[in-house]
Motif scaffolding. Structure first.
Motif, PDB file in Angstrom:
ATOM      1  N   TRP A 432      32.776  30.733  33.663  1.00  0.00           N
ATOM      2  CA  TRP A 432      33.669  31.623  34.403  1.00  0.00           C
ATOM      3  C   TRP A 432      32.992  32.982  34.563  1.00  0.00           C
ATOM      4  O   TRP A 432      32.300  33.440  33.637  1.00  0.00           O
ATOM      5  N   GLU A 443      38.089  28.149  29.338  1.00  0.00           N
ATOM      6  CA  GLU A 443      38.527  29.220  30.217  1.00  0.00           C
ATOM      7  C   GLU A 443      38.996  30.424  29.396  1.00  0.00           C
ATOM      8  O   GLU A 443      39.827  30.282  28.507  1.00  0.00           O
ATOM      9  N   TRP A 449      39.098  36.227  36.172  1.00  0.00           N
ATOM     10  CA  TRP A 449      37.980  35.307  35.973  1.00  0.00           C
ATOM     11  C   TRP A 449      37.978  34.240  37.060  1.00  0.00           C
ATOM     12  O   TRP A 449      39.025  33.711  37.404  1.00  0.00           O
ATOM     13  N   THR A 450      36.818  33.939  37.597  1.00  0.00           N
ATOM     14  CA  THR A 450      36.742  32.816  38.536  1.00  0.00           C
ATOM     15  C   THR A 450      35.726  31.804  38.023  1.00  0.00           C
ATOM     16  O   THR A 450      34.655  32.159  37.527  1.00  0.00           O
ATOM     17  N   GLN A 451      36.100  30.532  38.172  1.00  0.00           N
ATOM     18  CA  GLN A 451      35.228  29.471  37.653  1.00  0.00           C
ATOM     19  C   GLN A 451      34.134  29.128  38.651  1.00  0.00           C
ATOM     20  O   GLN A 451      34.323  29.212  39.868  1.00  0.00           O
TER      21      GLN A 451
END
Length: 715
Positions: A432, A443, A449-451
């Motif tokens: 992330w 996560e 947060w972006t995966q």
RNA sequence: GCGCUCUUAGCUCAGUUGGUUAGAGCGUCCGCCUCACACGCGGAAGGUCGCAAGUUCGAAUCUUGCAGAGCGCACCA
């Protein structure tokens, strides 16, 4: 004698009924065997993990062969009293499955994956995978596979996903996983990166063009891909090549087909002075070798002229054109400018994607890699060495042996493993991002947060199969008891894809081997020796075959005389032959059961009968050794031969006058012998032909267990 | 280019560490509805084990060379 013996043997009704009985008994589960007292709790274990079939449709004869072989070992060991575990499962097979669905959607609805979106596509694939899974389970049962269904796993279920994320984090923390801009094999058709092993080379005739970048450029260059030359940053020549020595280090500017380019001449020993003009135009962004050369001479990697759709991204007349069109246009331009010096035919191995057939376009991309030549912390060895050592030392034994050489040769040439794929179906890369920060594994909490958009190569998860199926990362009893597994049986065609990766993953994660023996079977071909394929229409569906001749017959046909590592041919005629064998066994049983109805099993045996009993004991020993030493093809043949040509042709024939005779002692002895021989034959044949032997066993006076599956293997 | 495998009866293949007249299945030919089985039974034909040399008392089996077939890896612009 039961009435059923008055009819010819009917496999179809018998087989499904018997499998249901087996399942009901629970005895495919080793714990249940212990509970029911048929296996000692402290008995040695024997375990196999079923190579999980892809959820892309149906099983083929290759799967049937795999099942037959593994089931033979499993049933044999179970009868020998081992605590025997065979775990079933299926593989999500990322690229393969997604491309099946994408094709289907394209055909039926004219949409691509971006029209649908990630969520909708995954939903559709999930539905398909479930249906496909159910078909496969049904097929596995039809073939008689004595799998422990209570432990079934899927490479993409929650437990396996957790295992994947855990291993990824551990490898990342160990510094063995890195992200980098590299030339990757881009499949424009599948819109994803593929690994080196997913490439199939096709030999084609191509044009080799010799040209100059401009009138005043001193060195002619040969290429099969003129369209990429708008992305060139230099020309490489061999350092000792007298023709070009004077130009090394010089820089030139040119306008090539509307595109301004800047070229530096460099000297690199990789260049073969004998090929073409002895000079290579360097296109770092679109050729792996050029990338490496550019790297060594600090030339730019930045000039990208082709995009993911294999279209030109440069300004001018080539803009937006497909590479193939652009190629013709560049050649035209070279001709009109008088820059083309030569045009000749050359043989070329063109890289295509195995799954989609698309022509691979090398492109620079940010990808995740597993580094194989870096020392693994705490092990003092690289992953490559950890993959080699157990095979070299014989800790892992490959059958047939010569594949060990192939394996070693392959590993020695192994490069870093690109594990990211630009598709949606699969394990999403567990990383992330938030600005400069990154989080790996699970996560992170908190906003923003972006995966990572990519998913992992399907072999990353199948590499964990021997232990993820046993509950790792939990320290389960199963893991302690059944790992390392005893046998890994699969086709030799996935030795590198899968076997090597399992060794890598297991050595890294658990510090042990995943299995003690690898048994590699060959390809199953049609009667003419061709590969079975949908397009040829020469497929044999295991379900059809089982319905027509019985699974027992199919198993024997696949196993008898089929040595490991060698391709085999199968045909309906061959399977029919073994369905006759099943019927023969049925008739043998009818005769023996009919003519020995009140046999006294404790009566003394005559000298002759003692000899006949000794003969089958010798056979038992030989057969047992054959199985132990992985010669099941021979064990099966011996049993076939004994049953038909000894028991039926000789012993039964000789018995007729004895049984009809007046010597009561001889009669009693022979009756006992016949029952005993039949009992033995059923037990010895059971791993190979489980259904019919179980069915007959149910009528035997010698039964010492409720079901033949847990009866004792004879000595 | 590097590596691996194969070549045995008309066809498909066995032949475990070199050891008596080289095996099986299918196919072919002849004869049989014999009270387990016609999805069967009895019998027969059919091979200089790719070629050549070597090791050995002895080679289909080990060594070398040659010829043919297949496969894997790498790959030249």
């Amino acid at each position: 004698m039961p009435e059923k013996f008055l009819q010819p043997y009917d496999p179809t009704t018998t087989e499904s009924r018997i499998y249901t009985e087996w399942e009901k008994s629970g005895l495919f589960n080793p714990d249940e065997c212990v509970k029911q007292g048929v296996t000692q709790a402290d008995a040695p274990t024997y375990s196999i993990m079923l190579p999980p079939p892809n959820v892309t449709g149906r099983l083929h004869m290759g799967h049937a062969l795999m099942l037959a072989i593994e089931d033979i070992f499993i049933r044999y060991k179970r009868m020998r009293g081992f605590r025997t575990l065979w775990v079933p499962g299926t593989d999500h097979a990322a690229i393969a499955t997604q491309s099946v669905i994408e094709k289907q959607i394209k055909k039926e609805e004219g949409k691509n994956r971006h029209d649908l979106g990630r969520e909708e596509l995954l939903k559709r694939i999930g539905t398909f995978a479930t249906e496909s899974h159910d078909t496969i389970v049904n097929q596995l049962k039809t073939m008689g596979a004595s799998l422990d269904w209570s432990r079934e796993a899927f490479t993409l279920d929650d437990k396996r996903s957790h295992a994947v994320r855990t291993v990824f984090k551990q490898m990342f923390d160990a510094g063995l996983i890195y992200r980098g801009l590299r030339i990757v094999n881009w499949d424009p058709k599948g819109q994803t990166t593929i690994s080196d092993d997913e490439i199939v080379y096709e030999e084609r005739v191509a044009k080799l063009y010799t040209f100059r970048y401009s009138k005043d450029f001193p060195i002619p260059v040969a290429t099969t891909r003129p369209e990429t030359k708008v992305g060139d940053v230099g020309v490489a020549v061999h350092p000792d090549d007298a023709r070009y020595k004077e130009f090394i280090g010089k820089e030139y500017d040119a306008v090539f087909c509307d595109v301004p380019i800047h070229l530096t001449v460099v000297a690199d020993k990789e260049v073969d002075p004998a090929f073409g003009t002895g000079a290579v135009g360097l296109t770092p962004a679109h050729s792996k070798i050029d990338w490496d050369i550019a790297d060594r001479h600090e030339l730019s990697h930045e000039v990208i002229v082709i995009n993911e759709y294999a279209k030109m991204t440069v300004a001018g007349r080539l803009e937006g054109k497909k590479t193939t069109e652009a190629r013709d246009m560049v050649v035209e331009w070279l001709k009109s400018e008088g820059l083309l010096e030569k045009e000749e035919d050359t043989k070329q191995n063109i890289a295509t994607a195995e799954r989609t057939g698309g022509i691979v376009e090398p492109l620079p991309k940010m990808q995740w890699f597993v580094e194989v030549n870096k020392e693994v912390p705490g092990r003092g060895k690289t992953l490559k060495e950890l993959m080699l050592d157990p095979v070299r030392s014989g800790t892992i034994n490959i059958v047939p042996e010569h594949f060990e050489k192939t394996y070693v040769h392959w590993i020695e040439n192994l490069r870093d493993w690109c594990i990211s794929r630009q598709i949606w179906y699969g394990h999403r890369v567990p990383v992330w991002y938030k600005g400069e920060e990154i989080a790996v594994g699970e996560e992170p909490s908190g906003e923003g947060w972006t995966q990572d958009e990519d998913t992992l190569d399907t072999w990353f998860s199948s590499g964990l199969w021997t232990f993820s199926t046993l509950g790792w990362p939990e320290q389960t009893e199963d893991l302690a008891r059944y790992h390392p597994t005893d046998l890994l049986e699969t086709g030799y065609d996935i030795l590198f894809f899968w076997i090597a990766r399992m060794i890598l993953m297991t050595e890294f994660t658990l510090g042990t081997i995943p299995f003690k023996t690898v048994y590699l079977h060959g390809l199953v071909r049609d009667a003419q020796g061709r590969k079975m394929s949908k397009s040829l229409g020469n497929n044999l569906d295991p379900l059809d075959v089982a319905a027509k001749f019985g699974a027992d017959a199919a198993r024997m046909a696949l196993v008898v005389g089929n040595t490991p590592g060698t391709d085999m041919r199968i045909s309906e005629e061959k399977i029919r032959g073994y369905s006759r064998f099943a019927n023969k066994l049925w008739n043998i049983s009818r005769f023996i059961l009919e003519s020995t109805q009140n046999a006294d099993l404790d009566t003394p045996l005559s000298a002759e009968d003692t000899e006949l009993l000794a003969a089958i004991e010798t056979l038992t020993k030989e057969m047992t050794t054959d199985i132990e030493e992985f010669r099941i093809y021979m064990a099966a043949e011996k049993m076939y031969h004994y049953t038909w040509h000894e028991l039926a042709d000789k012993i039964i024939e000789e018995s007729k006058p004895i049984l009809a005779g007046s010597d009561a002692i001889a009669r009693a002895s022979r009756a006992r012998l016949l029952v005993t021989l039949l009992d033995r034959t059923l037990r010895l044949l059971h791993p190979f032909m489980p259904f019919i032997t179980e069915e007959i066993y149910q009528s035997m006076p010698t039964k010492d267990s409720k079901l033949l599956i847990v009866a004792k293997w004879p000595k």
